[in-house]
Design a protein around this motif. Structure first.
Motif, PDB file in Angstrom:
ATOM      1  N   LEU A  33      34.489  42.868  29.064  1.00  0.00           N
ATOM      2  CA  LEU A  33      35.425  42.440  30.112  1.00  0.00           C
ATOM      3  C   LEU A  33      35.165  40.991  30.501  1.00  0.00           C
ATOM      4  N   ALA A  34      33.901  40.639  30.655  1.00  0.00           N
ATOM      5  CA  ALA A  34      33.566  39.259  31.013  1.00  0.00           C
ATOM      6  C   ALA A  34      34.080  38.285  29.956  1.00  0.00           C
ATOM      7  N   SER A  35      33.916  38.654  28.697  1.00  0.00           N
ATOM      8  CA  SER A  35      34.392  37.800  27.611  1.00  0.00           C
ATOM      9  C   SER A  35      35.906  37.637  27.656  1.00  0.00           C
ATOM     10  N   ARG A  36      36.616  38.742  27.860  1.00  0.00           N
ATOM     11  CA  ARG A  36      38.082  38.680  27.928  1.00  0.00           C
ATOM     12  C   ARG A  36      38.565  37.845  29.109  1.00  0.00           C
ATOM     13  N   ALA A  37      37.789  37.856  30.200  1.00  0.00           N
ATOM     14  CA  ALA A  37      38.166  37.118  31.414  1.00  0.00           C
ATOM     15  C   ALA A  37      37.611  35.695  31.418  1.00  0.00           C
ATOM     16  N   ASN A  38      36.894  35.325  30.360  1.00  0.00           N
ATOM     17  CA  ASN A  38      36.299  33.989  30.243  1.00  0.00           C
ATOM     18  C   ASN A  38      35.332  33.672  31.380  1.00  0.00           C
ATOM     19  N   ILE A  39      34.504  34.665  31.727  1.00  0.00           N
ATOM     20  CA  ILE A  39      33.441  34.461  32.708  1.00  0.00           C
ATOM     21  C   ILE A  39      32.156  35.005  32.093  1.00  0.00           C
ATOM     22  N   SER A  40      31.032  34.757  32.743  1.00  0.00           N
ATOM     23  CA  SER A  40      29.767  35.270  32.234  1.00  0.00           C
ATOM     24  C   SER A  40      29.566  36.718  32.686  1.00  0.00           C
ATOM     25  N   ALA A  41      28.791  37.462  31.912  1.00  0.00           N
ATOM     26  CA  ALA A  41      28.492  38.855  32.275  1.00  0.00           C
ATOM     27  C   ALA A  41      27.752  38.933  33.614  1.00  0.00           C
ATOM     28  N   PRO A  42      26.773  38.033  33.898  1.00  0.00           N
ATOM     29  CA  PRO A  42      26.127  38.096  35.220  1.00  0.00           C
ATOM     30  C   PRO A  42      27.111  37.871  36.376  1.00  0.00           C
ATOM     31  N   THR A  43      28.121  37.024  36.157  1.00  0.00           N
ATOM     32  CA  THR A  43      29.134  36.804  37.194  1.00  0.00           C
ATOM     33  C   THR A  43      29.905  38.093  37.444  1.00  0.00           C
ATOM     34  N   LEU A  44      30.289  38.790  36.382  1.00  0.00           N
ATOM     35  CA  LEU A  44      30.999  40.064  36.542  1.00  0.00           C
ATOM     36  C   LEU A  44      30.108  41.091  37.226  1.00  0.00           C
ATOM     37  N   ARG A  45      28.836  41.146  36.853  1.00  0.00           N
ATOM     38  CA  ARG A  45      27.907  42.101  37.489  1.00  0.00           C
ATOM     39  C   ARG A  45      27.841  41.860  38.997  1.00  0.00           C
ATOM     40  N   ARG A  46      27.791  40.586  39.409  1.00  0.00           N
ATOM     41  CA  ARG A  46      27.756  40.272  40.841  1.00  0.00           C
ATOM     42  C   ARG A  46      29.052  40.702  41.521  1.00  0.00           C
ATOM     43  N   MET A  47      30.182  40.493  40.852  1.00  0.00           N
ATOM     44  CA  MET A  47      31.469  40.918  41.430  1.00  0.00           C
ATOM     45  C   MET A  47      31.470  42.425  41.659  1.00  0.00           C
ATOM     46  N   GLU A  48      31.077  43.174  40.624  1.00  0.00           N
ATOM     47  CA  GLU A  48      31.102  44.634  40.720  1.00  0.00           C
ATOM     48  C   GLU A  48      30.104  45.165  41.736  1.00  0.00           C
ATOM     49  N   ALA A  49      29.023  44.430  41.975  1.00  0.00           N
ATOM     50  CA  ALA A  49      27.997  44.867  42.926  1.00  0.00           C
ATOM     51  C   ALA A  49      28.332  44.498  44.368  1.00  0.00           C
TER      52      ALA A  49
ATOM     53  N   GLY B 133      33.171  36.192  44.561  1.00  0.00           N
ATOM     54  CA  GLY B 133      33.137  35.262  43.450  1.00  0.00           C
ATOM     55  C   GLY B 133      34.186  34.197  43.647  1.00  0.00           C
ATOM     56  N   MET B 134      34.169  33.235  42.742  1.00  0.00           N
ATOM     57  CA  MET B 134      35.190  32.191  42.803  1.00  0.00           C
ATOM     58  C   MET B 134      36.552  32.839  42.603  1.00  0.00           C
ATOM     59  N   ARG B 135      37.500  32.399  43.391  1.00  0.00           N
ATOM     60  CA  ARG B 135      38.830  33.026  43.402  1.00  0.00           C
ATOM     61  C   ARG B 135      39.456  33.082  42.004  1.00  0.00           C
ATOM     62  N   ASN B 136      39.314  32.026  41.230  1.00  0.00           N
ATOM     63  CA  ASN B 136      39.907  32.027  39.896  1.00  0.00           C
ATOM     64  C   ASN B 136      39.203  33.014  38.966  1.00  0.00           C
ATOM     65  N   ASN B 137      37.891  33.227  39.141  1.00  0.00           N
ATOM     66  CA  ASN B 137      37.179  34.204  38.321  1.00  0.00           C
ATOM     67  C   ASN B 137      37.597  35.632  38.663  1.00  0.00           C
ATOM     68  N   VAL B 138      37.714  35.920  39.952  1.00  0.00           N
ATOM     69  CA  VAL B 138      38.156  37.248  40.377  1.00  0.00           C
ATOM     70  C   VAL B 138      39.583  37.496  39.872  1.00  0.00           C
ATOM     71  N   ALA B 139      40.429  36.503  39.988  1.00  0.00           N
ATOM     72  CA  ALA B 139      41.812  36.635  39.519  1.00  0.00           C
ATOM     73  C   ALA B 139      41.854  36.872  38.013  1.00  0.00           C
ATOM     74  N   SER B 140      40.980  36.221  37.268  1.00  0.00           N
ATOM     75  CA  SER B 140      40.948  36.392  35.822  1.00  0.00           C
ATOM     76  C   SER B 140      40.554  37.819  35.447  1.00  0.00           C
TER      77      SER B 140
END
Length: 121
Positions: A32-48, A55-62
């Motif tokens: 999912l992180a790859s498809r959204a063009n973000i790092s896996a640790p960034t996605l882990r922080r979002m989900e936690a 997270g940054m608004r553009n990353n969450v939107a992605s």
């Protein structure tokens, strides 16, 4: 407020909803992180995140955009059929793959139903 969140209004989508949506699609955090063009640790922080996904608004939107493209619908807490925020898979996860049915059925003569009405099969 609508029971289904439009893409431009995602401040109420929680980290748990992101994780649940990802699980419904059957994909891992790295994919999912790859498809959204973000790092896996960034996605882990979002989900936690407790409450709204942080997270940054553009990353969450992605991330939300990728999940919605896969068939996820986000339900807010005002949805009449739920006790709170949730997610729904509105189309099969594989529906986004462009396939020609005529090219995927090898033995079409066995696929077509030629039995008389009421015969079962």
């Amino acid at each position: 407020m609508s029971d289904i969140s439009p893409m431009d209004d995602f401040d109420h989508i929680t980290g748990r909803q992101l994780a649940a949506a990802r699980a419904l699609l059957g994909i891992g955090q790295v994919e999912l992180a790859s498809r959204a063009n973000i790092s896996a640790p960034t996605l882990r922080r979002m989900e936690a995140s407790e409450g709204a996904a942080e997270g940054m608004r553009n990353n969450v939107a992605s991330v939300i955009g990728v999940l919605e493209a896969g068939g996820i619908t986000f339900l807010d807490g005002n949805y009449s059929g739920s006790g709170g925020p949730g997610v729904r898979l509105t189309q099969p996860a594989g529906a986004s793959i462009d396939m020609q049915e005529r090219e995927t059925i090898q033995y079409r003569e066995f696929y077509e139903n030629d039995a008389p009405p009421g015969a079962g099969g």
